[in-house]
Design a protein around this motif. Structure first.
Motif, PDB file in Angstrom:
ATOM      1  N   ALA A1257     -10.949 -28.581  13.851  1.00 30.35           N
ATOM      2  CA  ALA A1257     -10.103 -28.604  12.538  1.00 30.35           C
ATOM      3  C   ALA A1257     -11.284 -27.628  11.142  1.00 30.35           C
ATOM      4  N   PRO A1258     -11.308 -26.445  10.735  1.00 29.42           N
ATOM      5  CA  PRO A1258     -11.900 -25.654  10.520  1.00 29.42           C
ATOM      6  C   PRO A1258     -12.053 -26.807   8.994  1.00 29.42           C
ATOM      7  N   VAL A1259     -13.340 -25.621   8.516  1.00 33.04           N
ATOM      8  CA  VAL A1259     -13.757 -25.921   6.891  1.00 33.04           C
ATOM      9  C   VAL A1259     -13.310 -25.051   6.841  1.00 33.04           C
ATOM     10  N   MET A1260     -12.937 -25.366   4.951  1.00 36.09           N
ATOM     11  CA  MET A1260     -12.497 -23.369   4.553  1.00 36.09           C
ATOM     12  C   MET A1260     -12.562 -23.387   3.069  1.00 36.09           C
ATOM     13  N   ALA A1261     -12.641 -22.393   2.559  1.00 34.21           N
ATOM     14  CA  ALA A1261     -12.731 -22.201   0.669  1.00 34.21           C
ATOM     15  C   ALA A1261     -11.990 -21.139   0.367  1.00 34.21           C
ATOM     16  N   LEU A1262     -11.198 -21.044  -0.790  1.00 34.56           N
ATOM     17  CA  LEU A1262     -10.726 -20.161  -1.169  1.00 34.56           C
ATOM     18  C   LEU A1262     -11.039 -19.369  -2.269  1.00 34.56           C
ATOM     19  N   THR A1272     -14.861 -21.818   8.745  1.00 33.91           N
ATOM     20  CA  THR A1272     -15.591 -21.802   9.917  1.00 33.91           C
ATOM     21  C   THR A1272     -14.341 -21.720  11.518  1.00 33.91           C
ATOM     22  N   THR A1273     -14.864 -21.018  12.691  1.00 31.87           N
ATOM     23  CA  THR A1273     -14.317 -21.574  13.406  1.00 31.87           C
ATOM     24  C   THR A1273     -14.628 -22.125  14.432  1.00 31.87           C
ATOM     25  N   HIS A1274     -14.068 -22.473  15.254  1.00 24.79           N
ATOM     26  CA  HIS A1274     -14.685 -22.824  16.933  1.00 24.79           C
ATOM     27  C   HIS A1274     -15.995 -22.344  18.073  1.00 24.79           C
ATOM     28  N   GLY A1541      -5.877 -28.173  12.660  1.00 25.20           N
ATOM     29  CA  GLY A1541      -6.833 -27.266  13.361  1.00 25.20           C
ATOM     30  C   GLY A1541      -6.745 -26.134  12.893  1.00 25.20           C
ATOM     31  N   THR A1542      -5.824 -25.682  11.319  1.00 22.72           N
ATOM     32  CA  THR A1542      -5.274 -24.927  11.393  1.00 22.72           C
ATOM     33  C   THR A1542      -4.967 -24.393   9.792  1.00 22.72           C
ATOM     34  N   ILE A1543      -5.161 -23.308   9.112  1.00 26.68           N
ATOM     35  CA  ILE A1543      -5.141 -22.877   7.106  1.00 26.68           C
ATOM     36  C   ILE A1543      -3.819 -22.425   7.658  1.00 26.68           C
ATOM     37  N   ARG A1544      -2.882 -22.546   6.615  1.00 28.45           N
ATOM     38  CA  ARG A1544      -1.288 -21.513   6.769  1.00 28.45           C
ATOM     39  C   ARG A1544      -1.154 -21.091   4.999  1.00 28.45           C
ATOM     40  N   ILE A1545      -0.885 -20.103   5.667  1.00 29.03           N
ATOM     41  CA  ILE A1545      -0.405 -19.378   4.215  1.00 29.03           C
ATOM     42  C   ILE A1545       1.125 -19.652   3.872  1.00 29.03           C
ATOM     43  N   TRP A1546       1.495 -19.661   2.772  1.00 32.72           N
ATOM     44  CA  TRP A1546       3.038 -20.037   2.065  1.00 32.72           C
ATOM     45  C   TRP A1546       3.323 -18.681   1.981  1.00 32.72           C
ATOM     46  N   ARG A1601       8.784 -20.095   5.403  1.00 35.13           N
ATOM     47  CA  ARG A1601       7.778 -19.955   3.876  1.00 35.13           C
ATOM     48  C   ARG A1601       6.321 -19.757   4.385  1.00 35.13           C
ATOM     49  N   CYS A1602       6.546 -20.675   5.777  1.00 31.55           N
ATOM     50  CA  CYS A1602       5.128 -19.634   6.136  1.00 31.55           C
ATOM     51  C   CYS A1602       4.822 -18.815   6.630  1.00 31.55           C
ATOM     52  N   HIS A1603       3.979 -17.577   6.466  1.00 39.44           N
ATOM     53  CA  HIS A1603       3.871 -15.972   6.033  1.00 39.44           C
ATOM     54  C   HIS A1603       1.874 -16.685   7.725  1.00 39.44           C
ATOM     55  N   THR A1604       0.684 -16.886   7.571  1.00 31.70           N
ATOM     56  CA  THR A1604       0.453 -16.603   8.489  1.00 31.70           C
ATOM     57  C   THR A1604      -0.466 -18.672   8.833  1.00 31.70           C
ATOM     58  N   ILE A1605      -0.664 -18.451   9.960  1.00 29.62           N
ATOM     59  CA  ILE A1605      -1.786 -19.261  10.720  1.00 29.62           C
ATOM     60  C   ILE A1605      -3.040 -19.146  11.393  1.00 29.62           C
ATOM     61  N   ILE A1606      -3.555 -19.642  10.527  1.00 27.55           N
ATOM     62  CA  ILE A1606      -5.198 -19.157  11.434  1.00 27.55           C
ATOM     63  C   ILE A1606      -5.495 -20.549  12.202  1.00 27.55           C
ATOM     64  N   GLY A1607      -6.432 -20.127  12.582  1.00 27.02           N
ATOM     65  CA  GLY A1607      -6.821 -20.917  13.839  1.00 27.02           C
ATOM     66  C   GLY A1607      -6.787 -21.353  14.794  1.00 27.02           C
TER      67      GLY A1607
END
Length: 1631
Positions: A1257-1262, A1272-1274, A1541-1546, A1601-1607
């Motif tokens: 599960a990555p830690v993220m900020a915008l 962060t990355t595994h 474990g994912t970050i999603r852009i909608w 509406r999910c544009h991108t999946i990160i992770g």
């Protein structure tokens, strides 16, 4: 023969009966009094105010009373009064009703019928002047009574009379006018003073009925029923012999019956007319029914005193109705008229509210053809002794020994079934047969133990209207009872429950024939036998169960020696009677064969056949069938053969003789192999098949006409041989037994093993030939199977009976066959070309749950002889395990969902993908090979907290944080029925009654569970219905660690770390107060499967084993070996071993009997193992760790076999092996997901890797402008990746080698990053330049244990929260030096800190707590305790605090709701805003604060803040808790991070030009279809199915509406050539 049943089904009104003595005048005619009115009634001497009255009419022994009038001196009375014909005056007496004291006679009159008739007006009204019983008078006028008087030449409207009688049964209105009525009778009655005892009244009738029985001895239509009637009257006589009371109305009824029988005995010539025989049959049946009625009431002492307590209750109305019936029957015989006279039958006393017929009973699983067949009964005049014995037992009010079940046992062919059919037929016309269920070995798959009691109850509903009303109510409340396979539940709810709600009059016979041939699951058959042996006596005494079977060992042991069971052994019946019956049988069936007289005069051949029969009626039946229907022979020739050959004695010789006579085989006869092939099929098929179906299953070198050529001559041994539509089966089980036993049948022996091989060949050959793509013309892939109109009709038309049989049973025949090249060749054809067609067909016939077992059988059959078949079978099992649920739901999706999503290395995909090119294409994210994770279960908006697996492994029960329980099918993972609430009325105010401990009962019928809503309570629910059996009970004040069952499920146990409670399994009553086991502190406890043992797991590593000794828990032993705490333990299935895991990195196995350790401890790197389980054979142990990894251990070798990763994000609470060893089931309460894993350990199967991906599960900020994501990355947790929100692309820039692995990241407007370390240990706080990657020095001291921090918008301040619940605000200098500008005091009154927000102007800090409060701290204040508290912001923990509107407002989210506060006044703004989720809410706001985004569990929603309206459909896709959610890219995107474990852009606007889906078809499909919680991508509410997504692609699917999946690599789909809907069949290449 028709009958009228009170409480029964028939509602047809009987025709009026004509011709009843029209010449006998008014004296001999029944008359009716109605429309009764009074005038000038005198006031009584007692309480002479507003008075109420009633009238008594009496004539001879008949007394009838009106109802009680309303108050007033001019009363009126409703209702009708009918009086039977006869001499004597009519007495009319009026009584005043008193609330206190005795009712008072106030007026009376006596009139003759002739006088009344002469005074009637044109309306039939007559007025009677009444006299006061004394000399006083209240006025000049006498009181009067008027009424309408009519005479019924037709005994008017018997139906209404019967209704009145029926309703009066329960009424029996109590009355207090006893002495007044006696006064009336004394003043006006002319009844005789000298009366005979009741027994003397009955004696003449009994004699006449006996004479009648003898008179009709030769009339088959009458004699059996006459004997039953005589038996009933005899029982009545015996009752009255012991009675000293006399009842006038009963005496009149007996006299009416006596007169009727006297007429019959004097008019014997009437029985020369067939229609009069039918009337006489009704007469004897009416006699029986009348007898049942009298017996029922005569046993009640109150009956004899009803003239004192209830002068004219409903019983007398019924007696009148019976008299009327006899009167009409006699008149019909007298006038020799043909009439349709119904028999009056009163089956039940209790009247229930009619609930109507809105509940359909027709869809109950029901063996409609399992009833008796009259033609299979005994020949008239045979078996009379045993049938009479059964009849006497049925009709007797007190059967011998009180037996409610009569077991007729005997060997095959002894005639048990014929007696059963005859007994059922005997009691059927009188509607005394409740039900009959005939088992049949050749139809064992249909006539199963699982449907016996359901069939019986439904039959009873057809016989008895009140039963149907009762059953309707039960089914309405428990609709699943229509289909439940539980034998016990059927008995308790469908048979026992209705029976106990009704009071019956007369017997109810239930016939169960051939119990030894019962089909169904072994467990169900055992349960049925147990109920018959131990619980039938719970039914009302009116119920009689006639049971027949062979004396097999299990039945003998169960039924012998029981008080409620009478046993009749066919071998012990009178031999002479049996011989006489056989003589009659032969004379009847073969006596017309006069050709034998020359050789065997005077039918001297009959004794020879009787002797050879050896008292086996099956021998006689078979012999007669052979004589009459042997092909190519005259009947006399066949008979001559039977008589002349001494080798035909006994059933075996007879069968051999008949077969030899038909076929005349020798060992060299080429036809013999054909015979064995055909008969082998008849005997070996799992279900009987027709001639045509058997023909299609022909052998390799057998013609299509082979079956007919053999069976057409065997009509004396087989049924269905001359009818193309009837199944072919042996006429009797004894013939089946004979053929299978080589010592008995010799030349004609049928080898089952050879037949199995042949059927395996035939089934595979038929499937390879007839299975085709889209076999039933499925109209659209968007439809579920259940939504296709007339799908069952399509199946019947398109799938032949032989193909249907092959689809279902090929694997069963294969498993019974040895390996052969020819079978292997057929299987290769099947797996390369027909496998998917087979799955499609299984879906259509609702049998997909059998597919996995079938292909496993195939793999095992191939073993090491054919690796390709074996590997395909194993791969196919995985394919079915993953996609079976989707295929079962909609058949086309075997091609358009399962095939394209299957892994690239899957053999199914390799064999079939090229044949189906026009399906969806998984461009990225397709699995290379099968993973161990096959299925997952989640519960929608409510996270799963607890779980249990049924003992048979077929069901999984889950409990949620919100207080609901759901049952799941473990094979398909489909929900079984709706979820149940802890609260029956769903009245839980806040849904926080979490359910975390569950356990199935030993029989899987019930489930015990705990739920916590403050204290912890125990409940018990019925698994099938969800109804609460009892609870809540047993409030524990400590955490309950486990619940379980003891003593076969009769007790429920609950344990905390050091306490035990016990409750009665049926009532929920506490068996003893909660007991403390130990004062030592522990980490948990475990209950053994049998409830005999409890282990307490102590903090010091010691394990205490407690044993239940007569409700006293005694310390059996201490297990010592662990050196640190013990967190988990599990008992072996047989309770002989215990496995434990401790903080010392060891797993240990203990011997329960000795208390010693077994083998070498298993060493593990995990010091926090939270769950353990033995495999069913105890050779393996599975453990669930705190790191979310599941490990499998070999017990004997003492080593780890493998690890399962990726299914859970954190600790594994529960693990189990499945009952079949093939799967492991696990659960984690943090992610709320149940996982089902493949537990196969075949070293040769490389496509089943045990280890799956780690879930990081990555830690993220915008970034402040919403354009960049820092995560962060595994691969390296001290590096940060940077992603562009607009495109979803990874930036070329990254930040590497951070001083710590961050747990929190916060970003300021000037691109400064604040990072902080882990929980509960200090790793420092740093400022990082986002452009250069340069890091500051640590901003806090080493002793500052900070676990949460946030940076201000301008980057000049940051706030931190410490373990001590202190809040600090730090000023950041350009040189990196920090100063603490504000530090709050420790706030012990609050719970843990959840969220911090700094006001945009840096003047205040808002802090959200786990208590639900929010506190404002003013930065400028020097007082550390200056904070003001916003109390009760939420009923539970705060989730998020956010300043919005330039800091003017504060948004606070929590459980289910969001609230707004004025940041300056600290006042609430508006009402709490419910966002309709069942969890804590994370929130984010657009830059102008007009839009709000919320995330709860796995769902994201976007709202308009002002209108509070939902703007878009919910965004689904995350598979775990969403940790944060933000607006981005000028408020056109949503960014979310999740524990999966994912970050999603909608994307908010799907029509944007920069969205990657540029192709119109893809975009349109994504716009109209959503990914639902059940993994179907469909349009609204699960309709319009597009495709189904398997677990390993579900949480990475780029959709909607999910544009991108990160992770992780996303699952992206190409739908350019995807054929679906009505064009779905174009997915396949044309052939």
């Amino acid at each position: 023969m028709e009958s009228k049943t009170f409480g029964g089904e028939s509602r047809d009104r009987p025709p009026k009966l004509g011709g009843l003595h029209s010449n006998i005048g008014h004296i001999g005619r029944m008359f009716k009094i109605w429309d009764v009115k009074g005038q000038g009634m005198p006031k009584s001497n007692i309480l002479a105010r507003s008075q109420r009255f009633y009238v008594i009419f009496s004539r001879n022994d008949q007394l009838k009373q009106t109802d009680i009038s309303k108050k007033g001196v001019n009363p009126s009375w409703s209702g009708n009064i009918s009086l039977l014909p006869g001499p004597g005056p009519l007495i009319v007496a009026v009584y005043a009703r008193h609330s206190v004291g005795k009712d008072e006679l106030v007026a009376i009159a006596e009139e003759t019928i002739e006088s009344l008739c002469s005074r009637r007006d044109e309306h039939g009204t007559v007025i009677i002047s009444l006299s006061r019983p004394d000399s006083t008078s209240n006025g000049p006028n006498h009181p009067t009574v008027s009424f309408r008087l009519t005479f019924d030449d037709h005994i008017a409207d018997l139906d209404e009379t019967q209704k009145s009688a029926e309703q009066s049964v329960t009424r029996l209105i109590p009355s207090r006018h006893t002495s007044a009525a006696e006064d009336a009778l004394a003043q006006g009655s002319t009844m005789a003073s000298n009366v005979k005892p009741m027994a003397d009244v009955i004696t003449p009738l009994l004699s006449k009925v006996d004479n009648f029985v003898k008179m009709v001895d030769s009339i088959a239509e009458l004699h059996p029923y006459a004997k039953v009637a005589w038996g009933v009257v005899s029982s009545v006589y015996k009752i009255f012999q012991a009675q000293k009371q006399r009842d006038a109305n009963i005496a009149l009824l007996f006299e009416s019956m006596d007169d009727t029988y006297n007429f019959i005995l004097e008019s014997r010539e009437v029985f020369q007319v067939k229609s009069h025989i039918a009337i006489a049959a009704r007469l004897v049946q009416q006699t029986s029914e009348c007898g049942y009625f009298i017996m029922h009431y005569a046993k009640d002492e109150k009956f004899w005193h009803r003239t004192a307590n209830n002068l004219f209750g409903g019983v007398d109305d019924q007696i009148t109705a019976f008299q009327s019936s006899f009167f009409s029957l006699r008149a019909a015989l007298q006038e020799r008229a043909t009439i349709n006279t119904e028999v009056l039958i009163i089956q039940t006393v209790t009247l229930l509210q009619d609930f109507g017929d809105d509940v359909n009973l027709n869809d109950m699983n029901y063996a409609g053809d399992a009833g008796f067949l009259p033609e299979k009964g005994c020949l008239p005049g045979t078996r009379t002794a045993v049938i009479d014995r059964i009849s006497e037992w049925v009709t007797s009010p007190n059967p011998s020994g009180g037996a409610s079940l009569l077991w007729l046992k005997g060997f095959a062919g002894s005639g048990k079934s014929a007696i059963a059919h005859t007994s059922a037929h005997l009691f059927s016309p009188s509607r005394r047969l409740g039900s009959s269920f005939i088992f049949d070995a050749s139809r064992a798959s249909e006539r199963r133990a699982e449907i016996v009691f359901r069939t019986i109850s439904r039959d009873l509903a057809g016989v008895n209207r009140q039963w149907k009303t009762c059953l309707t109510k039960i089914i309405r409340e428990n609709p699943d009872l229509r289909h439940t396979s539980s034998v016990r539940r059927q008995f308790e709810h469908l048979l026992l429950a209705p029976a106990l709600q009704l009071e019956f009059i007369g017997p109810i016979l239930i016939v169960i024939d051939a119990l030894d041939e019962c089909g169904g699951a072994l467990e169900a058959k055992r349960e049925l036998l147990a109920i018959l042996a131990t619980r039938i006596s719970e039914l009302p005494s009116n119920f009689r169960i006639l049971l027949t079977s062979r004396p097999e060992r299990d039945i003998e042991e169960a039924l012998s020696g029981k008080d409620h069971i009478a046993v009749v052994d066919m071998q012990e019946l009178d031999e002479t009677a049996a011989d006489n019956d056989l003589t009659t049988y032969y004379k009847t069936r073969l006596g017309h064969l006069t050709d034998m007289e020359n050789v065997w005069p005077n039918q001297s051949w009959i004794p020879i056949l009787v002797r050879r029969s050896e008292r086996l009626f099956q021998w006689a039946f078979t012999a007669c069938e052979f004589v009459l229907y042997a092909p190519g022979r005259e009947a006399s020739e066949s008979l001559e053969m039977l008589v002349s050959s001494s080798r035909l004695d006994g059933i075996d010789n007879l069968y051999s003789g008949i077969l030899h006579n038909i076929f005349g085989f020798t060992e060299e006869d080429q036809r013999l192999s054909r015979f064995r092939s055909v008969l082998g099929r008849v005997l070996t098929v799992r279900e009987p098949l027709t001639v045509s179906a058997l023909s299609k299953l022909h052998g390799e070198h057998e013609g299509a006409g082979a079956v007919k050529s053999i069976v057409r001559f065997m009509g004396s041994l087989l049924s269905g041989v001359s009818d193309e539509e009837s199944p072919v089966q042996t006429l009797h089980t004894s013939f089946r037994d004979y053929l299978k036993d080589s010592r008995r049948s010799k030349l004609y022996h049928i080898s089952e093993s050879s037949s199995e091989v042949e059927l395996a060949h035939s089934a595979l050959r038929i499937m390879n030939a007839e299975l085709v793509f889209n076999i039933c013309d499925f109209p659209s892939s968007q439809l579920a199977n259940v939504d296709v109109q007339n799908l069952d009709d399509r199946v019947r038309r398109r799938i032949s009976l032989a193909l249907l049989y092959s689809i279902r049973f090929w694997s069963g025949h294969l498993s019974a066959s040895t390996f052969s090249d020819t079978l292997a060749e057929l299987l290769h054809t099947f797996i390369h070309g027909r496998f998917l067609f087979w799955l499609e067909a299984l879906s259509l016939i609702k049998q997909i749950d059998t597919a996995s077992a079938a292909v496993r059988i195939m793999a095992k059959w191939a073993s090491d002889r054919d690796a390709k078949i074996r590997l395909f079978g194993q791969d196919a099992a995985k394919f079915i395990a993953v996609f079976g649920g989707a295929i079962a739901h909609s058949a086309p999706h075997v091609y358009i969902s399962a095939l394209p999503f299957s892994p690239r290395k899957s053999l199914v995909a390799k064999y079939y993908s090229e044949q189906y090119p026009r399906t969806l294409v998984v461009e990225t994210g397709r699995q290379p090979a099968w993973t161990s994770l096959e299925k997952s279960i989640s519960s929608g908006t409510e996270k799963i907290r607890g779980v249990a697996v049924s003992r048979n492994g077929k069901k999984i029960a889950s409990g949620t944080w919100g207080g609901t329980i759901q049952i799941w099918n473990s094979e398909t993972t489909e929900a079984i029925g709706p979820p149940w609430s802890v609260y029956e009325d769903d009245a839980d105010p806040d849904g926080r009654a979490l359910i975390d401990r569950l356990a199935f009962s030993p029989d899987d019928k019930r489930i015990a569970f705990t739920y916590c809503h403050g204290d912890t309570a125990i409940c018990l629910k019925d698994v099938q219905t969800g109804r609460t059996v009892w609870g809540p009970s047993g409030l524990h004040t400590h955490q309950v660690w486990n619940v379980g069952f003891a003593i076969g499920g009769s007790h429920v146990l609950s344990v905390t770390a050091n306490e035990v409670g016990c409750w009665d399994g049926e009532t929920g009553k506490e068996r003893y107060p909660i007991k403390q086991l130990t004062e030592r502190h522990g980490h948990g406890s475990e209950i053994s499967p049998d409830g005999r043992y409890i282990v307490s797991l102590l903090q010091d590593g010691v394990i205490l084993l407690w044993e239940d000794v007569e409700d006293q828990w005694q310390l059996k032993c201490e297990f010592q070996g662990h050196t640190e705490w013990v967190l988990s333990a599990a008992f072996s299935p047989d309770c002989s071993r215990l496995v434990t895991a401790g903080g010392d990195h060891t797993i240990r196995i203990w011997d329960i009997a000795t208390g010693q350790g077994l083998g070498t401890p298993l060493e593990t790197t995990d010091d926090s193992i939270y769950s353990l389980s033995f495999s069913p054979n105890m050779t393996r142990v599975v453990s669930g760790g705190g790191d979310g990894i599941i490990r499998i251990w070999d017990v004997d070798a003492g080593e780890e076999l493998g690890a399962l990763k990726g299914g859970h994000t954190s600790l594994v609470d529960h693990v189990w092996f499945s009952h079949d060893h093939h799967h492991i089931i696990s659960m984690n309460h943090v992610d709320g997901v149940i996982c089902i894993w493949d537990a196969s350990f075949d070293n040769q199967l490389e496509s089943l890797p045990l280890e799956q991906r780690d879930r990081y599960a990555p830690v993220m900020a915008l970034s402040a402008d919403g354009e960049l994501i820092y995560s962060t990355t595994h691969r390296k947790e001290t590096d940060l990746q940077i992603w562009e929100v607009s495109t979803g692309d990874l930036s070329s820039r990254s930040i590497e080698n951070l001083p710590i692995a961050p747990s929190f990241i916060s970003v300021s407007n000037n691109s400064k990053l604040l990072i902080s370390g882990g929980y509960f240990h200090s790793e420092g706080i740093y400022i990082v330049d986002a452009d250069t990657g340069a890091s500051s020095k640590p901003l806090t001291s080493a002793d500052e244990i900070v676990f949460f921090s946030v940076l201000s918008d301008d980057g000049q301040f940051f706030a931190s929260a410490s373990v001590e619940r202190t809040i600090c605000l730090w000023n950041v200098q350009p040189d990196g030096v920090t100063n603490s500008v504000f530090r709050s005091g420790s706030d012990e009154s609050q719970s843990s800190i959840i969220s911090i927000a700094i006001a945009p102007d840096n003047t205040s800090v808002a802090v959200g707590y786990g208590s639900g409060n929010v506190r404002f701290w003013v930065v400028e204040s020097q007082d550390p305790d200056n904070g003001s508290v916003l109390e009760n912001c939420h009923s539970s923990s705060v989730s998020d605090v956010k300043f919005i509107k330039q800091g003017d407002r504060l948004a606070v989210s929590g459980y289910r709701t969001v609230r707004f506060w004025d940041a300056k006044t600290r006042l609430s703004i508006g009402e709490p805003w419910s966002v309709d989720d069942q969890d804590s809410i994370r929130v984010g706001f657009s830059s102008d604060s007009k839009l709000m985004v919320t995330a709860a569990q796995k769902t994201i929603r976007v709202w308009d803040v002002d209108s509070r309206q939902l703007l878009y459909e919910p965004f689904e896709g995350h598979s775990d808790w969403i940790r944060s959610v933000h607006f981005a890219h000028k408020d056109t995107r949503i960014v979310s991070s999740c524990s999966d474990g994912t970050i999603r852009i909608w994307v908010l606007d799907l029509d944007e030009s920069d969205v990657p889906e540029t192709k119109a078809k893809n975009a349109e499909l994504r716009r109209r279809h959503l990914l639902n919680i059940d993994a179907w991508v469909s349009s609204g509410n699960g309709c319009g199915l597009l495709f189904w997504v398997p677990p390993f692609n579900r949480d990475r699917l780029l959709w909607g509406r999910c544009h991108t999946i990160i992770g992780d690599e996303p699952t992206t789909l190409n739908l350019d050539y995807f054929e679906h809907g009505e064009s779905w069949t174009r997915c396949r290449l044309p052939r």
